[in-house]
Design a protein around this motif. Structure first.
Motif, PDB file in Angstrom:
ATOM      1  N   THR A 126      34.254  12.976 105.233  1.00  0.00           N
ATOM      2  CA  THR A 126      35.735  13.499 105.484  1.00  0.00           C
ATOM      3  C   THR A 126      36.072  13.668 106.737  1.00  0.00           C
ATOM      4  OG1 THR A 126      35.410  14.587 103.106  1.00  0.00           O
ATOM      5  CG2 THR A 126      37.048  15.512 104.834  1.00  0.00           C
ATOM      6  N   ARG A 127      35.167  14.056 107.780  1.00  0.00           N
ATOM      7  CA  ARG A 127      35.358  14.474 109.017  1.00  0.00           C
ATOM      8  C   ARG A 127      35.630  13.250 109.857  1.00  0.00           C
ATOM      9  NH1 ARG A 127      30.844  18.864 110.067  1.00  0.00           N
ATOM     10  NH2 ARG A 127      32.275  20.834 109.243  1.00  0.00           N
ATOM     11  N   GLU A 128      35.025  12.019 109.457  1.00  0.00           N
ATOM     12  CA  GLU A 128      35.313  10.755 110.160  1.00  0.00           C
ATOM     13  C   GLU A 128      36.723  10.204 109.745  1.00  0.00           C
ATOM     14  OE1 GLU A 128      35.459   7.392 112.301  1.00  0.00           O
ATOM     15  OE2 GLU A 128      33.789   8.979 112.412  1.00  0.00           O
ATOM     16  N   GLN A 129      37.181  10.407 108.474  1.00  0.00           N
ATOM     17  CA  GLN A 129      38.449  10.102 107.765  1.00  0.00           C
ATOM     18  C   GLN A 129      39.591  10.882 108.662  1.00  0.00           C
ATOM     19  OE1 GLN A 129      38.928  10.739 103.782  1.00  0.00           O
ATOM     20  NE2 GLN A 129      40.443   9.293 103.559  1.00  0.00           N
ATOM     21  N   ARG A 132      40.162   9.541 111.967  1.00  0.00           N
ATOM     22  CA  ARG A 132      40.804   8.126 112.006  1.00  0.00           C
ATOM     23  C   ARG A 132      42.288   8.609 111.440  1.00  0.00           C
ATOM     24  NH1 ARG A 132      36.551   6.486 108.744  1.00  0.00           N
ATOM     25  NH2 ARG A 132      37.621   6.653 106.682  1.00  0.00           N
ATOM     26  N   ILE A 133      42.719   9.369 110.852  1.00  0.00           N
ATOM     27  CA  ILE A 133      43.963   9.849 110.524  1.00  0.00           C
ATOM     28  C   ILE A 133      44.535  10.551 111.843  1.00  0.00           C
ATOM     29  CG2 ILE A 133      45.472  11.448 108.902  1.00  0.00           C
ATOM     30  CD1 ILE A 133      43.475  10.532 106.542  1.00  0.00           C
ATOM     31  N   GLU A 134      43.824  11.400 112.372  1.00  0.00           N
ATOM     32  CA  GLU A 134      44.346  11.991 113.520  1.00  0.00           C
ATOM     33  C   GLU A 134      44.947  10.805 114.558  1.00  0.00           C
ATOM     34  OE1 GLU A 134      41.440  15.023 114.473  1.00  0.00           O
ATOM     35  OE2 GLU A 134      42.564  16.452 113.314  1.00  0.00           O
ATOM     36  N   HIS A 138      48.649   9.939 116.202  1.00  0.00           N
ATOM     37  CA  HIS A 138      48.746   9.989 117.545  1.00  0.00           C
ATOM     38  C   HIS A 138      49.715   8.526 117.719  1.00  0.00           C
ATOM     39  CE1 HIS A 138      48.681  10.607 121.896  1.00  0.00           C
ATOM     40  NE2 HIS A 138      47.923   9.531 121.784  1.00  0.00           N
ATOM     41  N   GLU A 139      48.989   7.699 117.302  1.00  0.00           N
ATOM     42  CA  GLU A 139      49.668   6.014 117.384  1.00  0.00           C
ATOM     43  C   GLU A 139      51.085   6.238 116.833  1.00  0.00           C
ATOM     44  OE1 GLU A 139      49.624   2.273 118.894  1.00  0.00           O
ATOM     45  OE2 GLU A 139      48.293   3.573 119.318  1.00  0.00           O
TER      46      GLU A 139
END
Length: 184
Positions: A126-129, A132-134, A138-139
């Motif tokens: 969940t933290r890795e996901q 990636r979502i953050e 940002h992008e």
């Protein structure tokens, strides 16, 4: 629960009396509900609850004389738990494995240790996901900020001239989400 939703029990509930012996008082069966009531209270479909039973994730507490499934309050907790695990990305097959491993555990500490491992692994995923979502957020934000400048561009400007725009800050890199549609 409304009295018209209660059905007489076919078998005794542990510690309780059968229908013929029951005094008119609150008894364990007063907390039992039919599958439709359980579905309504949990927001799940009757079919989903049947599937949970088929997979061994849920069992009725009793049956009525008419052989209707009856569920206790613990079924609400179990169904909410299944829903939370599904929200975390576990499939019903994964949940079935978790339940079976739990039931086969030889000791309470062993079972708790196994659940801790499952939850710790899911927390890291969940933290890795989330990372990636953050990064995607940002992008997207930088792409939108870049594209906002395009609103003030000369409407007569040709699309082919967009790769050398003088309205954007030259110190900032062009976001990849913008470069991607420019690339040929």
């Amino acid at each position: 629960m409304n009295p018209h939703h209660r059905l007489p029990l076919l078998r005794k509930i542990e510690g309780g009396a059968s229908d013929e012996e029951s005094p008119p008082r609150e008894s364990p069966r007063d907390d039992l509900m039919q599958i439709g009531d359980l579905a309504k209270e949990t927001g799940k479909t009757v079919r989903a609850i049947h599937l949970y039973e088929e997979l061994g994730l849920l069992a009725p507490a009793a049956r009525s004389k008419g052989r209707f499934r009856l569920y206790g309050r613990e079924a609400l907790v179990r169904i909410r738990w299944i829903g939370r695990l599904q929200e975390m990305g576990f499939s019903l097959g994964d949940i079935r494995t978790i339940v079976h491993e739990w039931e086969r555990a030889e000791s309470a500490p062993g079972a708790m240790r196994r659940m801790r491992q499952v939850y710790a692994r899911k927390l890291e995923e969940t933290r890795e996901q989330k990372r990636r979502i953050e990064a995607l957020e940002h992008e997207l934000q930088t792409s939108l900020e870049y594209l906002d400048t395009c609103d003030v561009c000369d409407p007569q400007r040709l699309l082919s001239a967009c790769d050398c725009c003088d309205l954007h800050d030259k110190e900032k890199d062009v976001p990849e989400l913008v470069l991607g549609f420019r690339a040929h």
